[in-house]
Motif scaffolding. Structure first.
Motif, PDB file in Angstrom:
ATOM      1  N   ILE A  10       0.852  -1.190   0.000  1.00  0.00           N
ATOM      2  CA  ILE A  10       0.000   0.000   0.000  1.00  0.00           C
ATOM      3  C   ILE A  10       0.886   1.236   0.000  1.00  0.00           C
ATOM      4  N   TYR A  68      -0.473   1.278  12.962  1.00  0.00           N
ATOM      5  CA  TYR A  68      -0.820   1.079  11.564  1.00  0.00           C
ATOM      6  C   TYR A  68       0.234   1.735  10.673  1.00  0.00           C
ATOM      7  N   TRP A  93      -8.309  11.094   7.997  1.00  0.00           N
ATOM      8  CA  TRP A  93      -7.794  10.003   8.825  1.00  0.00           C
ATOM      9  C   TRP A  93      -7.182  10.572  10.091  1.00  0.00           C
ATOM     10  N   VAL A 139     -13.180   1.635   8.178  1.00  0.00           N
ATOM     11  CA  VAL A 139     -11.716   1.760   8.289  1.00  0.00           C
ATOM     12  C   VAL A 139     -11.293   3.188   8.652  1.00  0.00           C
ATOM     13  N   ALA A 140     -11.986   4.199   8.110  1.00  0.00           N
ATOM     14  CA  ALA A 140     -11.648   5.582   8.446  1.00  0.00           C
ATOM     15  C   ALA A 140     -12.421   5.975   9.707  1.00  0.00           C
ATOM     16  N   SER A 149      -6.531   0.614   6.433  1.00  0.00           N
ATOM     17  CA  SER A 149      -7.610   0.381   5.458  1.00  0.00           C
ATOM     18  C   SER A 149      -8.022  -1.083   5.368  1.00  0.00           C
ATOM     19  N   ASN A 150      -7.439  -1.915   6.214  1.00  0.00           N
ATOM     20  CA  ASN A 150      -7.808  -3.325   6.197  1.00  0.00           C
ATOM     21  C   ASN A 150      -9.221  -3.489   6.749  1.00  0.00           C
ATOM     22  N   ASN A 151     -10.122  -3.985   5.936  1.00  0.00           N
ATOM     23  CA  ASN A 151     -11.464  -4.275   6.429  1.00  0.00           C
ATOM     24  C   ASN A 151     -11.429  -5.492   7.333  1.00  0.00           C
ATOM     25  N   CYS A 195      -2.434  -2.475   7.632  1.00  0.00           N
ATOM     26  CA  CYS A 195      -2.920  -1.224   7.056  1.00  0.00           C
ATOM     27  C   CYS A 195      -4.216  -0.830   7.743  1.00  0.00           C
ATOM     28  N   TRP A 202      -2.050  11.822   5.492  1.00  0.00           N
ATOM     29  CA  TRP A 202      -3.442  11.372   5.536  1.00  0.00           C
ATOM     30  C   TRP A 202      -4.313  12.180   6.501  1.00  0.00           C
TER      31      TRP A 202
END
Ligand SMILES: Nc1nc2c(c(=O)[nH]1)N[C@H]1C(S)=C(S)[C@@H](COP(=O)(O)O)O[C@H]1N2
Ligand SMILES: [Mo]
Length: 526
Positions: free
Chosen positions: A248, A381, A410, A510-511, A297-299, A295, A405
């Motif tokens: 990523i 993260y 974020w 994720v956010a 953003s990992n669901n 990450c 970010w």
């Protein structure tokens, strides 16, 4: 019609041999196509260019005697000769494609398609290949075919094989063909030049990477306890191979840094600014640690997480040389490409072994994972810690600086949330009735996992077997067999960390700071 305009035929300039123009069209289309393919490879998958892959395949296929002869004849220039041969063969094939396409629509396209297929085969069978590498030869073939078709169609209007068009169209048609030919040639030169500039840096960086040896760690990794790795088909391997490691970043092209030109600066709220080069860094006492990075953003249930053996010099040692000033609470790390992360100063100075990493699973960092140097911080993260292609550490305050970010919705802090995942069986699979084996991973970096539980159809939580850990900074494997009779089931997992707190049940996106909720899968038992 043609009889109506005899005067116009005077304006018609001689065109020379149409066959030569057809060959030129083929060469221009081929050159533009190959350049487009190489550019695609340079942007997406710099290590597998179709031309290089084809060259490699030729080298592999040539009998040893011929290879020796080539080396004898050309010495160290053998590579240049090989490239010259590839260019010559490509040129001849492209000219042939132009001639064929003029003769009969589709024949030249077929030849281009065959060449593309050869490039595709070479690329996908190369060792360093990644799935996206396949795109380059496909782009090359499509661009070649489209341009070839266009050019030959215009040529046919200008110099029809039968007099199908009026001569009054000829000057226009001539201009149309020559413009297209010139445009195609120009595009080929531009794409070729951009690619050369782009891949030269990559070649230098990967050349250095290929010839360097990593230092021995002064502090080697903890030994992996027997039983940390469960033997369950389909479970994530305890250590993620580099080739399978998630990637990523915001980099459009992978930054290519030549290590001798690399420097890391420590700036900002420090007693003295410090600068360190690559050779100096490599000479420092290195620490080796297994650390699982994830990450934000990992669901829930996602795969943007991996565990590797990192080799590096603790960040705290470099920061100690600079001497952070009282009041500083953050380090803004900057990448060669300008990306930034905000990491609590505390996490870089405590005993958690935040590393200036140079090695990943026994190799120098792969280019796409931050070569030559990146940060790895247990428990945070990636977006607030794992800066790749690292060039600067600015000691500062959260109140004064913001990372890439942060203004994009974020958080500026990002401790990793306790999570767990079911790897087997895959959701939606049907399995045989009887004892069904479930397995997966759980993580709460730097706190550690103490319990993993499963529940079926929202029944009571049942405790799974938790494998031994490498350390609290890595993920843990778990496994559990449940007796199930035929039917449809929903299975959920949850982990508890060393604070005694089970992972959050409520779903969060994720956010801004990481997803929560239970990984839930459906299995059909028959
Ligand atoms: N230079 C740079 N470093 C970066 C990023 C980035 O976009 N640019 N992304 C970060 C994020 S969001 C993550 S999750 C990790 C991913 O590291 P990996 O690609 O090696 O798995 O890198 C971090 N380091
Ligand atoms: Mo990330």
């Amino acid at each position: 019609m043609s009889t109506l305009a005899p005067a116009n035929t005077k304006q018609r300039r001689p065109m020379g041999k149409p066959a030569l123009w057809a060959a030129a069209a083929g060469v221009a289309a081929g050159a533009a196509g190959i350049a487009a393919g190489e550019l695609t490879a340079g942007l997406l998958s710099p290590l597998v260019s179709p031309v290089t892959a084809l060259g490699g395949a030729v080298i592999d296929a040539v009998p040893p005697g011929v290879k020796d002869l080539a080396v004898q004849l050309f010495g160290t220039a053998d590579k240049i000769v090989l490239v010259a041969c590839i260019v010559a063969v490509a040129g001849i094939l492209a000219a042939l494609a132009g001639l064929l396409e003029r003769r009969r629509t589709g024949w030249g396209l077929a030849l281009a398609g065959l060449a593309g297929a050869a490039g595709l085969t070479a690329v996908v069978t190369r060792a360093q290949s990644s799935p996206q590498a396949a795109l380059a030869p496909i782009v090359a073939a499509i661009v070649t075919m489209v341009l070839l078709r266009t050019l030959v169609r215009r040529l046919a209007t200008w110099a029809p094989s039968q007099e199908a068009h009026g001569p009054e169209q000829a000057p226009l048609a001539r201009r149309s063909f020559l413009n297209a030919l010139a445009g195609t040639s120009l595009a080929a030169v531009v794409a070729g030049t951009v690619t050369t500039v782009l891949t030269r840096a990559t070649a230098v960086a990967s050349g250095f990477r290929g010839s360097m040896t990593l230092p021995e760690p002064a502090t080697p990794a903890q030994t992996i306890p027997a039983g940390a790795s469960l033997s369950l088909d389909g479970i994530s391997p305890l250590v993620t191979p580099n080739a399978d490691f998630y990637r990523i970043d915001t980099a459009l092209t992978v930054p290519a840094i030549d290590p001798p030109a690399w420097k890391l600066k420590v700036t900002g709220m420090v007693e003295r600014e410090v600068e360190i080069d690559f050779a100096t860094l490599l000479a420092k006492p290195m620490t080796e640690r297994h650390i699982t990075i994830a990450c934000v953003s990992n669901n829930v249930g996602g795969d943007l997480i991996g565990n590797a053996l990192w080799l590096g010099w603790p960040v705290r040692e470099l920061l100690a040389m600079a001497g952070p000033k009282v009041g500083a609470d953050m380090v803004l790390s900057t990448s060669n490409d300008g990306w930034t992360a905000s990491t609590p100063l505390e996490a870089l100075t405590d005993d958690r072994d935040a590393l200036l990493a140079v090695g990943m699973n026994g190799e120098p960092l792969p280019l796409e994972h931050g070569f030559p140097v990146r940060m790895i911080v247990p428990g945070l993260y990636g977006f607030v810690s794992a800066t790749k292609w690292l060039t600067e550490l600015k000691v500062t305050r959260f109140a004064d600086d913001t990372a890439y970010w942060t203004p994009r919705g974020w958080s500026d802090h990002g401790p990793i949330k306790t999570q767990s995942r079911i790897d087997v069986p895959r959701s939606g699979r049907s399995v045989q009735a009887g004892k069904v084996q479930f397995g997966g991973v759980a993580w709460a970096q730097h706190r550690g996992i103490t319990r993993v539980e499963l529940r079926v159809n929202r029944g009571a939580w049942q405790q799974a077997t938790l494998a031994s850990a490498i350390s609290t900074d890595t993920w843990y494997q778990w496994q559990f067999g449940i007796d199930l009779t035929p039917g449809d089931y929903e299975v959920q997992v949850r982990a508890t960390d060393s604070t005694g707190e089970p992972q959050t049940e409520g779903k969060a996106p994720v956010a801004p700071d990481g997803a929560t909720g239970y990984h839930t899968i459906n299995v059909k038992v028959s």
